[in-house]
Write a protein that holds these residues in place. Structure first.
Motif, mmCIF file in Angstrom:
data_model
loop_
_atom_site.group_PDB
_atom_site.id
_atom_site.type_symbol
_atom_site.label_atom_id
_atom_site.label_comp_id
_atom_site.label_asym_id
_atom_site.label_seq_id
_atom_site.Cartn_x
_atom_site.Cartn_y
_atom_site.Cartn_z
ATOM 1 N N LYS A 1 1.055 -1.123 -0.214
ATOM 2 C CA LYS A 1 -0.129 -0.035 -0.022
ATOM 3 C C LYS A 1 0.587 1.161 0.130
ATOM 4 C CE LYS A 1 -3.979 -2.192 2.581
ATOM 5 N NZ LYS A 1 -4.569 -2.413 3.994
ATOM 6 N N LEU A 2 1.804 1.148 0.832
ATOM 7 C CA LEU A 2 3.131 2.410 0.593
ATOM 8 C C LEU A 2 3.547 2.643 -0.576
ATOM 9 C CD1 LEU A 2 4.253 4.568 2.744
ATOM 10 C CD2 LEU A 2 5.801 2.761 3.083
ATOM 11 N N LEU A 3 3.840 1.537 -1.293
ATOM 12 C CA LEU A 3 4.567 1.713 -2.593
ATOM 13 C C LEU A 3 3.485 2.384 -3.423
ATOM 14 C CD1 LEU A 3 6.331 -1.511 -3.223
ATOM 15 C CD2 LEU A 3 7.460 0.620 -2.451
ATOM 16 N N ARG A 4 2.287 2.054 -3.535
ATOM 17 C CA ARG A 4 1.296 2.294 -4.252
ATOM 18 C C ARG A 4 0.950 4.016 -4.016
ATOM 19 N NH1 ARG A 4 -1.232 -1.598 -7.606
ATOM 20 N NH2 ARG A 4 -1.108 -3.675 -6.838
ATOM 21 N N ALA A 5 1.136 4.202 -2.726
ATOM 22 C CA ALA A 5 0.847 5.825 -2.232
ATOM 23 C C ALA A 5 2.018 6.366 -2.799
ATOM 24 C CB ALA A 5 0.552 5.902 -0.803
ATOM 25 N N CYS A 6 2.988 6.040 -2.924
ATOM 26 C CA CYS A 6 4.311 6.769 -3.244
ATOM 27 C C CYS A 6 4.112 7.079 -4.707
ATOM 28 C CB CYS A 6 5.633 6.120 -3.186
ATOM 29 S SG CYS A 6 6.120 6.060 -1.601
ATOM 30 N N GLY A 7 3.335 6.319 -5.476
ATOM 31 C CA GLY A 7 3.069 6.537 -6.791
ATOM 32 C C GLY A 7 2.336 7.638 -7.250
ATOM 33 N N ASN B 1 6.441 4.937 -10.788
ATOM 34 C CA ASN B 1 7.782 5.277 -10.320
ATOM 35 C C ASN B 1 8.481 4.517 -9.332
ATOM 36 O OD1 ASN B 1 6.149 5.579 -7.996
ATOM 37 N ND2 ASN B 1 6.456 7.710 -7.762
ATOM 38 N N VAL B 2 7.924 3.338 -9.092
ATOM 39 C CA VAL B 2 8.743 2.224 -8.341
ATOM 40 C C VAL B 2 9.718 1.505 -9.429
ATOM 41 C CG1 VAL B 2 8.766 -0.012 -6.933
ATOM 42 C CG2 VAL B 2 7.001 1.839 -6.545
ATOM 43 N N MET B 3 11.016 1.707 -8.976
ATOM 44 C CA MET B 3 12.046 1.477 -9.963
ATOM 45 C C MET B 3 12.080 -0.124 -10.207
ATOM 46 S SD MET B 3 13.165 4.037 -11.444
ATOM 47 C CE MET B 3 11.562 4.552 -11.566
ATOM 48 N N ILE C 1 2.222 10.580 -5.529
ATOM 49 C CA ILE C 1 3.022 11.917 -5.105
ATOM 50 C C ILE C 1 3.591 12.522 -6.500
ATOM 51 C CG2 ILE C 1 4.601 12.841 -3.745
ATOM 52 C CD1 ILE C 1 4.469 10.502 -1.748
ATOM 53 N N GLU C 2 2.969 13.630 -6.704
ATOM 54 C CA GLU C 2 3.448 14.346 -8.041
ATOM 55 C C GLU C 2 4.705 14.850 -7.931
ATOM 56 O OE1 GLU C 2 1.923 17.858 -10.905
ATOM 57 O OE2 GLU C 2 0.630 17.232 -9.035
ATOM 58 N N GLY C 3 5.600 14.777 -8.808
ATOM 59 C CA GLY C 3 7.068 15.197 -8.826
ATOM 60 C C GLY C 3 8.207 14.134 -8.090
ATOM 61 N N LEU C 4 7.417 12.865 -7.643
ATOM 62 C CA LEU C 4 8.377 12.067 -7.247
ATOM 63 C C LEU C 4 8.516 10.985 -8.437
ATOM 64 C CD1 LEU C 4 9.969 10.453 -4.804
ATOM 65 C CD2 LEU C 4 7.696 9.344 -4.342
ATOM 66 N N GLU C 5 9.867 11.074 -8.793
ATOM 67 C CA GLU C 5 10.205 10.325 -10.224
ATOM 68 C C GLU C 5 10.848 8.766 -9.784
ATOM 69 O OE1 GLU C 5 12.176 12.294 -13.016
ATOM 70 O OE2 GLU C 5 11.548 14.170 -12.795
ATOM 71 N N ARG C 6 11.098 8.754 -8.964
ATOM 72 C CA ARG C 6 11.907 7.347 -8.553
ATOM 73 C C ARG C 6 11.665 6.862 -7.259
ATOM 74 N NH1 ARG C 6 17.556 6.811 -12.025
ATOM 75 N NH2 ARG C 6 16.566 7.089 -14.223
ATOM 76 N N VAL C 7 11.302 5.742 -6.933
ATOM 77 C CA VAL C 7 11.100 5.234 -5.641
ATOM 78 C C VAL C 7 12.027 3.904 -5.624
ATOM 79 C CG1 VAL C 7 9.648 4.059 -3.872
ATOM 80 C CG2 VAL C 7 8.836 5.937 -5.489
ATOM 81 N N ARG C 8 12.776 3.715 -4.262
ATOM 82 C CA ARG C 8 13.585 2.413 -4.417
ATOM 83 C C ARG C 8 13.265 2.020 -2.896
ATOM 84 N NH1 ARG C 8 16.659 2.115 -8.902
ATOM 85 N NH2 ARG C 8 17.308 4.209 -9.919
ATOM 86 N N PHE C 9 13.694 0.829 -2.514
ATOM 87 C CA PHE C 9 13.487 0.465 -0.989
ATOM 88 C C PHE C 9 14.781 -0.759 -0.815
ATOM 89 C CE2 PHE C 9 10.684 -2.088 -3.618
ATOM 90 C CZ PHE C 9 10.881 -3.488 -3.217
ATOM 91 N N THR C 10 15.130 -0.716 0.497
ATOM 92 C CA THR C 10 16.098 -1.514 0.866
ATOM 93 C C THR C 10 15.949 -1.523 2.414
ATOM 94 O OG1 THR C 10 18.445 -2.288 0.502
ATOM 95 C CG2 THR C 10 18.007 0.157 1.282
ATOM 96 N N SER C 11 16.454 -2.743 2.714
ATOM 97 C CA SER C 11 16.626 -4.295 2.310
ATOM 98 C C SER C 11 15.321 -5.146 2.424
ATOM 99 C CB SER C 11 17.926 -5.196 2.429
ATOM 100 O OG SER C 11 19.011 -4.275 2.030
ATOM 101 N N PRO C 12 14.620 -5.777 1.736
ATOM 102 C CA PRO C 12 13.699 -6.633 2.001
ATOM 103 C C PRO C 12 14.210 -8.050 2.388
ATOM 104 C CG PRO C 12 14.087 -6.574 -0.501
ATOM 105 C CD PRO C 12 15.005 -5.584 0.177
ATOM 106 N N PRO D 1 17.119 3.390 -14.472
ATOM 107 C CA PRO D 1 16.152 3.035 -13.516
ATOM 108 C C PRO D 1 16.105 1.911 -12.951
ATOM 109 C CG PRO D 1 15.120 3.769 -15.726
ATOM 110 C CD PRO D 1 16.515 3.599 -15.802
ATOM 111 N N ASP D 2 17.246 0.747 -13.386
ATOM 112 C CA ASP D 2 17.448 -0.390 -12.713
ATOM 113 C C ASP D 2 18.460 -0.289 -11.889
ATOM 114 O OD1 ASP D 2 19.639 -0.448 -14.394
ATOM 115 O OD2 ASP D 2 18.707 -2.347 -15.544
ATOM 116 N N ASN D 3 19.125 0.969 -11.713
ATOM 117 C CA ASN D 3 20.145 1.218 -10.713
ATOM 118 C C ASN D 3 21.655 0.931 -11.139
ATOM 119 O OD1 ASN D 3 20.338 3.159 -8.309
ATOM 120 N ND2 ASN D 3 20.554 1.008 -7.072
ATOM 121 N N ARG D 4 21.730 0.630 -12.572
ATOM 122 C CA ARG D 4 22.998 0.311 -13.148
ATOM 123 C C ARG D 4 23.553 1.618 -13.250
ATOM 124 N NH1 ARG D 4 20.327 -4.322 -15.679
ATOM 125 N NH2 ARG D 4 21.665 -6.103 -15.689
ATOM 126 N N LEU D 5 24.964 1.659 -13.079
ATOM 127 C CA LEU D 5 25.629 2.612 -13.209
ATOM 128 C C LEU D 5 26.148 3.006 -14.372
ATOM 129 C CD1 LEU D 5 27.454 5.211 -11.972
ATOM 130 C CD2 LEU D 5 29.513 3.415 -11.542
#
Length: 505
Positions: free
Chosen positions: A230-236, A267-269, A238-249, A418-422
């Motif tokens: 639910k929190l991930l979906r709520a982050c989606g 916006n969840v990467m 939020i206007e202006g929030l382009e990228r959402v990541r999380f650590t560690s599951p 987006p997938d966090n590769r450098l």
């Protein structure tokens, strides 16, 4: 105040330096410590001060082998400096402080303050009390006094931010001492988390990383098993929030609703860091990991089905007590099947205070080293093969600060896909700032990075870039000698080694 004291002060204001060790939780705690000190009137010492600040704070980690020896070595290095600078103070906090308590002052009597993981908010008060009473202050709370996010923060990035959603851990992994030091899991209210994210976005932040010792267990403390999805979906929303990541599951708590939320929230990467630790069911049982190989690979399969381009990374411990060659081969099997984009690999070492440290069947160093080298060689091969699949793809990168060590000499800039590769890319003629977004085509792959050697296809200036520019303008306007920013701690990094340092995931 002596002349030496004045050399690190600005207009009579005392300076501070924070040295951080360990996992991402400690990195975020250090942002809180910096915020507390600045709120109390201190200013950041110049970069490279090397202990010449008026207050030096060690934010420690207790889970590495010889962590205490390294701390006392660093404290010993500061002893003569403190002796020559009346008024200088040294504070020790974090997991090692929570664990060793009075031992620190006994071994290093020149330390002024020792505080634990549960009461970082007391640091300014303890420093002042130590100064007035002229004796060491040791204060270790046994439980959380205030959720860290209620404390002032000096964030290290203008465009990306950690957001803590929980503290503590309910797991009992036999190799990990963190639950004993950080306590049981405590969750923040969803509304408080979202309010913090919205405030950050209003300041220009465009990427956030949700942070927890066991981030996807979020909800267990507030009685909602689907709270994290639910929190991930709520982050989606939020206007202006382009990228959402999380650590560690943790694999135990990685449920289908979380996978669906990742796949369905733009916006969840497409990135997942999920610790494996071992591929052997026997070793996983000895570790008290509440999943087995089949369950782990099943999660990977579901994630790949829902998010085909997801980059998956992991943590692996080699040489856990009792690990046989057959057990190790099972780990190699999982690595081959999962095809991780990256793996943070660790040779098992005894961690004082953990059940594993007392287990029979400790593996000889020579055997552990040989297995470790085989694992690293296999993962390097897989990482390179997976990165080669990126060649020819067009990617949007968020321009990063300080991630390309050779950028100045190669005339390149660096950013995160987006997938966090450098990705290192050719510097365009148009001004590009950290936090801005560029579109590039990948032309070359190495095991740990990608190159975009052609011209940048598009540059999108962002509010995050504006925020970075504003912060740097303010920094330039600071009095001479005051530097903002802590070396090598910066914005939430792409799951660096420190992100897995606790071994608690």
């Amino acid at each position: 105040m002596s002349s030496i004291d004045r050399s690190q002060s600005v207009g009579g204001t005392r300076t501070y330096e924070v040295r951080t060790y360990g996992c991402q939780m400690n990195v975020h705690d250090s942002e809180r410590l910096a915020g507390l000190l600045e709120d109390a009137g201190y200013v950041r010492a110049p970069e490279g001060s090397d202990g010449d600040a008026d207050v030096v704070v060690f934010n420690t980690c207790a889970v590495r082998e010889n962590a205490d020896n390294k701390l006392y070595g660093n404290l010993g290095h500061l002893a003569p400096k403190k002796a020559s600078r009346p008024g200088m103070q040294i504070a020790v906090g974090g997991c090692l402080a929570q664990k060793d308590r009075d031992t620190i002052v006994k071994r290093a009597p020149w330390v002024d303050v020792v505080f634990g993981t549960h009461n970082i908010g007391k640091l300014p008060v303890l420093l002042e009390r130590a100064r007035v009473q002229e004796e060491a202050q040791v204060e270790i709370a046994e439980s959380l006094e205030a959720f860290p996010s209620t404390l002032p923060t000096r964030r290290e990035s203008a465009y990306a931010a950690w957001v803590s959603i929980s503290v503590g851990c309910n797991n009992t992994c036999t190799f990990c001492i963190v639950p004993a030091l950080r306590g049981k899991e405590k969750d923040r209210r969803p509304g408080d988390i979202l309010a913090e994210i919205e405030a950050l976005v209003a300041e220009g932040v465009s990427e956030i990383t949700l942070l927890g010792q066991n981030v996807n267990a979020y909800g267990s403390d507030i009685g909602d098993r689907e709270a994290f999805s639910k929190l991930l979906r709520a982050c989606g929303k939020i206007e202006g929030l382009e990228r959402v990541r999380f650590t560690s599951p943790h694999p135990r708590d990685f449920t289908d609703d979380v996978i669906a939320a990742m796949a369905e929230t733009p916006n969840v990467m497409p990135q997942l860091h999920m610790p494996l630790q071992s591929g052997s069911d026997t070793v996983l049982k000895a570790m008290r990991r509440s999943y087995r190989q089949e369950r782990y690979l099943g999660i990977i399969e579901k994630v790949r089905a829902a998010i085909p381009h997801a980059a998956i990374s992991t943590d692996i411990i080699v040489g856990f007590p009792g690990e046989t060659e057959e057990d190790f081969e099972q780990t190699l099997h999982v690595v081959r099947e999962a095809r991780f984009a990256q793996a943070f690999t660790f040779q098992y070492s005894k961690r004082p205070g953990t059940p594993a440290a007392e287990m029979d069947g400790q593996i000889p160093k020579k055997v552990v080293q040989e297995r470790y080298e085989r694992l690293v060689a296999l993962q390097e091969e897989i990482s390179w093969e997976e990165n080669k699949k990126q060649v020819g793809r067009t990617l949007e990168l968020m321009v990063a600060e300080g991630e390309g060590r050779k950028d100045d000499t190669t005339h390149r800039l660096s950013g995160r896909a987006p997938d966090n590769r450098l990705v290192h890319f050719t510097k365009p003629e148009q001004e590009v700032r950290p936090g801005d977004v560029v579109t590039v085509e990948i032309t070359y792959a190495a095991p740990h990075h990608l190159l975009a050697e052609g011209a940048v296809l598009n540059v999108r200036r962002t509010r995050a870039g504006d925020a970075w520019e504003k912060r740097n303008a303010e920094k330039a306007a600071q009095p001479t000698g005051v530097m903002l920013g802590l070396p090598k701690i910066g914005a939430p990094e792409p799951l660096p080694a420190v992100a897995s340092g606790c071994g608690c995931d």
